[in-house]
Scaffold this motif. Sequence first.
Motif, PDB file in Angstrom:
ATOM      1  N   CYS A  21      -6.693  -6.938   0.303  1.00 32.05           N
ATOM      2  CA  CYS A  21      -5.221  -6.921   0.317  1.00 32.05           C
ATOM      3  C   CYS A  21      -4.686  -5.519   0.567  1.00 32.05           C
ATOM      4  O   CYS A  21      -3.671  -5.353   1.259  1.00 32.05           O
ATOM      5  CB  CYS A  21      -4.670  -7.479  -0.986  1.00 32.05           C
ATOM      6  SG  CYS A  21      -4.858  -9.258  -1.111  1.00 32.05           S
ATOM      7  N   LEU A  22      -5.356  -4.524   0.027  1.00 34.91           N
ATOM      8  CA  LEU A  22      -4.952  -3.143   0.282  1.00 34.91           C
ATOM      9  C   LEU A  22      -5.090  -2.818   1.769  1.00 34.91           C
ATOM     10  O   LEU A  22      -4.217  -2.188   2.361  1.00 34.91           O
ATOM     11  CB  LEU A  22      -5.785  -2.189  -0.565  1.00 34.91           C
ATOM     12  CG  LEU A  22      -5.379  -0.723  -0.568  1.00 34.91           C
ATOM     13  CD1 LEU A  22      -3.964  -0.556  -1.105  1.00 34.91           C
ATOM     14  CD2 LEU A  22      -6.351   0.083  -1.401  1.00 34.91           C
ATOM     15  N   LEU A  23      -6.164  -3.278   2.372  1.00 32.46           N
ATOM     16  CA  LEU A  23      -6.374  -3.078   3.813  1.00 32.46           C
ATOM     17  C   LEU A  23      -5.299  -3.801   4.619  1.00 32.46           C
ATOM     18  O   LEU A  23      -4.712  -3.223   5.549  1.00 32.46           O
ATOM     19  CB  LEU A  23      -7.770  -3.552   4.216  1.00 32.46           C
ATOM     20  CG  LEU A  23      -8.103  -3.438   5.699  1.00 32.46           C
ATOM     21  CD1 LEU A  23      -8.166  -1.972   6.122  1.00 32.46           C
ATOM     22  CD2 LEU A  23      -9.411  -4.141   5.992  1.00 32.46           C
ATOM     23  N   VAL A  24      -5.029  -5.050   4.264  1.00 35.07           N
ATOM     24  CA  VAL A  24      -3.990  -5.822   4.968  1.00 35.07           C
ATOM     25  C   VAL A  24      -2.628  -5.160   4.792  1.00 35.07           C
ATOM     26  O   VAL A  24      -1.845  -5.063   5.747  1.00 35.07           O
ATOM     27  CB  VAL A  24      -3.968  -7.287   4.469  1.00 35.07           C
ATOM     28  CG1 VAL A  24      -2.743  -8.023   4.967  1.00 35.07           C
ATOM     29  CG2 VAL A  24      -5.228  -8.008   4.891  1.00 35.07           C
ATOM     30  N   MET A  25      -2.346  -4.678   3.588  1.00 34.98           N
ATOM     31  CA  MET A  25      -1.076  -4.007   3.325  1.00 34.98           C
ATOM     32  C   MET A  25      -0.959  -2.746   4.177  1.00 34.98           C
ATOM     33  O   MET A  25       0.088  -2.476   4.774  1.00 34.98           O
ATOM     34  CB  MET A  25      -0.956  -3.664   1.835  1.00 34.98           C
ATOM     35  CG  MET A  25       0.379  -3.082   1.444  1.00 34.98           C
ATOM     36  SD  MET A  25       0.625  -2.951  -0.342  1.00 34.98           S
ATOM     37  CE  MET A  25      -0.679  -1.891  -0.852  1.00 34.98           C
ATOM     38  N   MET A  53       1.095  -8.343  -1.684  1.00 37.48           N
ATOM     39  CA  MET A  53      -0.062  -7.456  -1.670  1.00 37.48           C
ATOM     40  C   MET A  53      -0.085  -6.492  -2.851  1.00 37.48           C
ATOM     41  O   MET A  53      -1.129  -6.306  -3.472  1.00 37.48           O
ATOM     42  CB  MET A  53      -0.109  -6.664  -0.354  1.00 37.48           C
ATOM     43  CG  MET A  53      -0.226  -7.520   0.886  1.00 37.48           C
ATOM     44  SD  MET A  53      -1.786  -8.402   0.997  1.00 37.48           S
ATOM     45  CE  MET A  53      -1.262 -10.072   0.713  1.00 37.48           C
ATOM     46  N   MET A  54       1.040  -5.887  -3.181  1.00 40.72           N
ATOM     47  CA  MET A  54       1.056  -4.920  -4.289  1.00 40.72           C
ATOM     48  C   MET A  54       0.724  -5.569  -5.627  1.00 40.72           C
ATOM     49  O   MET A  54       0.049  -4.973  -6.461  1.00 40.72           O
ATOM     50  CB  MET A  54       2.408  -4.216  -4.376  1.00 40.72           C
ATOM     51  CG  MET A  54       2.604  -3.172  -3.327  1.00 40.72           C
ATOM     52  SD  MET A  54       4.137  -2.290  -3.641  1.00 40.72           S
ATOM     53  CE  MET A  54       4.238  -1.299  -2.178  1.00 40.72           C
ATOM     54  N   VAL A  55       1.182  -6.789  -5.823  1.00 44.71           N
ATOM     55  CA  VAL A  55       0.898  -7.494  -7.082  1.00 44.71           C
ATOM     56  C   VAL A  55      -0.595  -7.773  -7.195  1.00 44.71           C
ATOM     57  O   VAL A  55      -1.205  -7.568  -8.259  1.00 44.71           O
ATOM     58  CB  VAL A  55       1.717  -8.802  -7.162  1.00 44.71           C
ATOM     59  CG1 VAL A  55       1.382  -9.570  -8.422  1.00 44.71           C
ATOM     60  CG2 VAL A  55       3.205  -8.515  -7.090  1.00 44.71           C
TER      61      VAL A  55
END
Length: 166
Positions: A21-25, A53-55
């Motif tokens: 998710c960090l990568l996608v964000m 994503m942050m959550v």
Amino acid sequence: MKAGLLLARLERFGDVVAAACLLVMMLTISTDALGRFMGSPLQGAYEFAELYMMVIVAFLPLARSVVTGGQVRMELLVPVLEKVPGRAIYRLTMLLSLASFLLLLWVSVPEALDMIEARETSFGLIQWPLYASYVWMPIGVSLLCLRLLSEIIHPSAVDSQGTEAI
């Protein structure tokens, strides 16, 4: 030890999902920034990163950070308190943490269920389904509560400098 192995695998899975998710964000925000430069921004990129994503990045890796020693901690009194037999101070700290996070879980689960039932959406051009973002906090905190309970029963040896998470 099957429960411990299952918990470790769930924590690892949470870490991998959070990293993805960090990568996608990062890719989403970079694409949006590049699009703004070119005159065609990516609609909804900010909301997607903020609401989903942050959550996930904030709450899913919490449990694994206890095992890896990745959380911020003060070690001023550790040399003195380590002398208490049975790791009693460590267990007491885990118990207090468990109580705090159980309280957070007690509040967040009904809130998430209410949002899912109401099918809550955001305002704006793109109406994001907010209820989908409310489930990640209870999932991450549940994993953390299981890890804290496990640490109370059978404390793991954590390096004082922490270890690599992934």
